[in-house]
Each structure stands twice: as C-alpha cells, then as structure tokens.
Motif scaffolding. Structure first.
Motif, PDB file in Angstrom:
ATOM      1  N   GLU A  55       0.812  -1.214   0.000  1.00 47.84           N
ATOM      2  CA  GLU A  55       0.000   0.000   0.000  1.00 47.84           C
ATOM      3  C   GLU A  55       0.848   1.267   0.000  1.00 47.84           C
ATOM      4  O   GLU A  55       0.446   2.298  -0.537  1.00 47.84           O
ATOM      5  CB  GLU A  55      -0.937  -0.011   1.208  1.00 47.84           C
ATOM      6  N   ALA A  56       2.043   1.200   0.562  1.00 49.13           N
ATOM      7  CA  ALA A  56       2.926   2.369   0.624  1.00 49.13           C
ATOM      8  C   ALA A  56       3.330   2.855  -0.764  1.00 49.13           C
ATOM      9  O   ALA A  56       3.689   4.021  -0.932  1.00 49.13           O
ATOM     10  CB  ALA A  56       4.168   2.049   1.448  1.00 49.13           C
ATOM     11  N   PHE A  58       1.550   3.679  -3.059  1.00 53.12           N
ATOM     12  CA  PHE A  58       0.569   4.636  -3.567  1.00 53.12           C
ATOM     13  C   PHE A  58       0.574   5.949  -2.796  1.00 53.12           C
ATOM     14  O   PHE A  58      -0.315   6.776  -2.960  1.00 53.12           O
ATOM     15  CB  PHE A  58      -0.814   3.987  -3.588  1.00 53.12           C
ATOM     16  N   ASP A  59       1.598   6.143  -1.967  1.00 56.74           N
ATOM     17  CA  ASP A  59       1.745   7.400  -1.240  1.00 56.74           C
ATOM     18  C   ASP A  59       2.406   8.472  -2.096  1.00 56.74           C
ATOM     19  O   ASP A  59       2.306   9.656  -1.792  1.00 56.74           O
ATOM     20  CB  ASP A  59       2.585   7.199   0.028  1.00 56.74           C
ATOM     21  N   ALA A  60       3.078   8.080  -3.157  1.00 58.74           N
ATOM     22  CA  ALA A  60       3.830   9.013  -3.999  1.00 58.74           C
ATOM     23  C   ALA A  60       2.917   9.685  -5.023  1.00 58.74           C
ATOM     24  O   ALA A  60       1.854   9.170  -5.370  1.00 58.74           O
ATOM     25  CB  ALA A  60       4.950   8.271  -4.729  1.00 58.74           C
ATOM     26  N   ASP A  61       3.352  10.838  -5.491  1.00 59.88           N
ATOM     27  CA  ASP A  61       2.685  11.482  -6.615  1.00 59.88           C
ATOM     28  C   ASP A  61       3.207  10.828  -7.889  1.00 59.88           C
ATOM     29  O   ASP A  61       4.208  10.139  -7.885  1.00 59.88           O
ATOM     30  CB  ASP A  61       3.008  12.983  -6.646  1.00 59.88           C
TER      31      ASP A  61
END
Length: 148
Positions: A55-56, A58-61
């Motif tokens: 899931e991490a 999808f933290d980025a732009d």
C-alpha cells in the motif's frame, strides 16, 4: 485484457480478489483499479487486470507505481491480449513479481507462475477451473476456482 472487460469476467475477478484479500501479505492491498506499474527492465509500464501490492507504493505522486511493490499480478486473457499475457508480460513479471496468475478465460484454466529469477519464473502450476490452485509464499493459500 482490453480496458472494458466482458461481463462474464467480473464474477471471476471478484472471486479471485476476495480470496487473495484474505491471504495477502500484511500491508498489501488487492485491487482491480487501473494502475500502471513501472518495470525498468522492460523500459515501460504495465497495468495488470488485478494486482496485490504494498500500500505504501501509492503514497507518492506521479502516474506510475514501482513494480517492486507488487507481490502478485493476475491477467485475465482475452482474444486480443492472450499473446501478451502469455509471452511479453510473463517475461517481464517473471523477473521481479513473486506470483503471476494467468486466468485463461478461453481455455477455462488458471496458471500460477512463481519463484522469479533473472531468467524468468522457475515454477509453474496449471489447473482447470473447478480445481484448487496452490499459490506459494508470500501468499501460502489455496484458491478455489470453482467460481471462475
């Protein structure tokens, strides 16, 4: 698969998604959302029909997630994408993704590729729809394909 699935694919996709949600590694999500993953070895991005990823990621732009976040990819074959699912994507995923499921909707069978290496997957198991399919670590689960 083409951007718009055949209606009969939805039941199989949902059945697979539900089973993988129970077995996914901690912190990984199971999705069928259209997301592109960048594969540096191929010099391009791929958008799997179904994926399990950290899931991490999808933290980025940006427009592309890192393929290293993937723990499993599943492709549902169609007449127009079957060759890519069995050849191009198999070769690319086989270098990095721990498990690759090819759900052969025309042949009514599912194949699990696992144990990626610099030369591609080292393990392959195929069963007909209706039979159980073992998916190794990091999932360590048995899929019930009777709903496919």
């Amino acid at each position: 698969m083409s951007p718009w699935s055949k209606l009969r694919y939805i039941r199989s996709m949902r059945a697979l998604r539900r089973q993988l949600e129970d077995a996914a590694p901690r912190g990984h999500i199971v999705e069928t959302s259209p997301v592109l993953f960048q594969f540096p070895s191929a010099g391009r991005a791929y958008g799997p029909d179904l994926f399990v990823a950290d899931e991490a990621a999808f933290d980025a732009d940006g427009r592309h997630a890192d393929a290293a976040a993937l723990s499993l990819v599943a492709e549902f074959t169609s007449v127009s994408t079957k060759d890519a699912d069995w050849d191009e994507e198999l070769n690319v995923y086989g270098l990095i993704v721990p498990a690759y499921l090819v759900v052969d909707m025309q042949g009514s069978e599912i194949t699990c590729f696992s144990d990626p290496s610099p030369h591609g997957y080292r393990s392959r198991t195929t069963v007909s729809f209706g039979e159980d399919l073992r998916v190794p670590a990091p999932f360590d689960c048995t899929l019930d394909t009777s709903g496919f």
